[in-house]
Design a protein around this motif. Sequence first.
Motif, PDB file in Angstrom:
ATOM      1  N   GLU A   1      -8.513   0.492  -8.294  1.00  0.00           N
ATOM      2  CA  GLU A   1      -7.231   1.122  -8.628  1.00  0.00           C
ATOM      3  C   GLU A   1      -7.365   2.634  -8.732  1.00  0.00           C
ATOM      4  O   GLU A   1      -6.445   3.377  -8.369  1.00  0.00           O
ATOM      5  CB  GLU A   1      -6.653   0.534  -9.918  1.00  0.00           C
TER       6      GLU A   1
ATOM      7  N   LEU B   1       3.655   1.379  -4.901  1.00  0.00           N
ATOM      8  CA  LEU B   1       2.650   1.786  -5.879  1.00  0.00           C
ATOM      9  C   LEU B   1       3.196   2.710  -6.952  1.00  0.00           C
ATOM     10  O   LEU B   1       2.647   2.788  -8.054  1.00  0.00           O
ATOM     11  CB  LEU B   1       1.467   2.447  -5.165  1.00  0.00           C
ATOM     12  N   THR B   2       4.277   3.437  -6.640  1.00  0.00           N
ATOM     13  CA  THR B   2       4.865   4.330  -7.641  1.00  0.00           C
ATOM     14  C   THR B   2       6.174   3.799  -8.210  1.00  0.00           C
ATOM     15  O   THR B   2       6.870   4.517  -8.920  1.00  0.00           O
ATOM     16  CB  THR B   2       5.087   5.737  -7.051  1.00  0.00           C
TER      17      THR B   2
ATOM     18  N   LEU C   1       4.280   0.527 -12.162  1.00  0.00           N
ATOM     19  CA  LEU C   1       3.452   1.463 -12.919  1.00  0.00           C
ATOM     20  C   LEU C   1       3.348   1.063 -14.385  1.00  0.00           C
ATOM     21  O   LEU C   1       2.267   1.149 -14.993  1.00  0.00           O
ATOM     22  CB  LEU C   1       4.019   2.880 -12.807  1.00  0.00           C
TER      23      LEU C   1
ATOM     24  N   TRP D   1       0.830  -1.201   0.000  1.00  0.00           N
ATOM     25  CA  TRP D   1       0.000   0.000   0.000  1.00  0.00           C
ATOM     26  C   TRP D   1       0.867   1.254   0.000  1.00  0.00           C
ATOM     27  O   TRP D   1       0.359   2.362  -0.112  1.00  0.00           O
ATOM     28  CB  TRP D   1      -0.911  -0.036   1.226  1.00  0.00           C
TER      29      TRP D   1
ATOM     30  N   ILE E   1      -7.295   4.018  -5.261  1.00  0.00           N
ATOM     31  CA  ILE E   1      -5.960   3.859  -4.673  1.00  0.00           C
ATOM     32  C   ILE E   1      -5.013   4.941  -5.182  1.00  0.00           C
ATOM     33  O   ILE E   1      -4.207   5.499  -4.420  1.00  0.00           O
ATOM     34  CB  ILE E   1      -5.400   2.463  -4.993  1.00  0.00           C
ATOM     35  N   TYR E   2      -5.117   5.267  -6.481  1.00  0.00           N
ATOM     36  CA  TYR E   2      -4.138   6.181  -7.090  1.00  0.00           C
ATOM     37  C   TYR E   2      -4.515   7.651  -7.018  1.00  0.00           C
ATOM     38  O   TYR E   2      -3.737   8.500  -7.471  1.00  0.00           O
ATOM     39  CB  TYR E   2      -3.858   5.756  -8.543  1.00  0.00           C
TER      40      TYR E   2
ATOM     41  N   ARG F   1       3.742   4.164  -0.921  1.00  0.00           N
ATOM     42  CA  ARG F   1       4.133   4.947  -2.094  1.00  0.00           C
ATOM     43  C   ARG F   1       5.290   4.270  -2.817  1.00  0.00           C
ATOM     44  O   ARG F   1       5.354   4.268  -4.051  1.00  0.00           O
ATOM     45  CB  ARG F   1       4.528   6.370  -1.658  1.00  0.00           C
TER      46      ARG F   1
END
Length: 208
Positions: free
Chosen positions: A134, A12-13, A18, A7, A137-138, A9
């Motif tokens: 998604e 996810l980034t 990505l 979860w 989330i983003y 950063r």
Amino acid sequence: MALSFFWSREFLTNRYFLWLLFWCNALGTVYGYIWYGEQMKWTLAHQPAWQIVFVPDSPTASLFFTLALLWVLYPVKSVVLQRIGHVIQALAVVTSVKYGVWAVAIIFAGWSQGGAQHWQDWMLIASHSAMAIEALIYVRFFGFRWGALIVAGLWTLLNDTMDYTYDIYPWLPATLYNHVQAVRNFTFTLTIASILAAWLALKQAKRA
């Protein structure tokens, strides 16, 4: 590895993740437009050509999200490009939540009216649920603010109006064609709820 890492950063980034997300959504978008192929052909044959823009709802939402990821992958300094990116990101969130939930709800509604279950339905339930999740989330990694959210909301309401004014809404399960008015009311309500969900998610992201 803690579950919370997925979860974070950092995860996810991550550019590899990505790009994976980008290509999954890009392929899903292409599949979605193919899925709408017959309805798009029918619309071009029987309706004014300009209405075609409002026909493929879910793949266009997926397209917005796919493009929105590019602004995360490649931050821009140009104010104009930033503003364009913010509108696309706002559209990605509002439409992905709206059509993600809408498709799942319509499938279950069709079943509840006695419609047959097909394996494709479960694929659509999984993919459209992922669209909504998604997007929420983003939100925290997107840069849009209230102005872009208003534009996205107005576009989505316009799309609903076109769909149910000119009967170019997504083709429904056969068991629901006697309930188009109820589907219309649900659709507009869901659009408002999706705008509110995007606003709340954005508000929460600003606090994080």
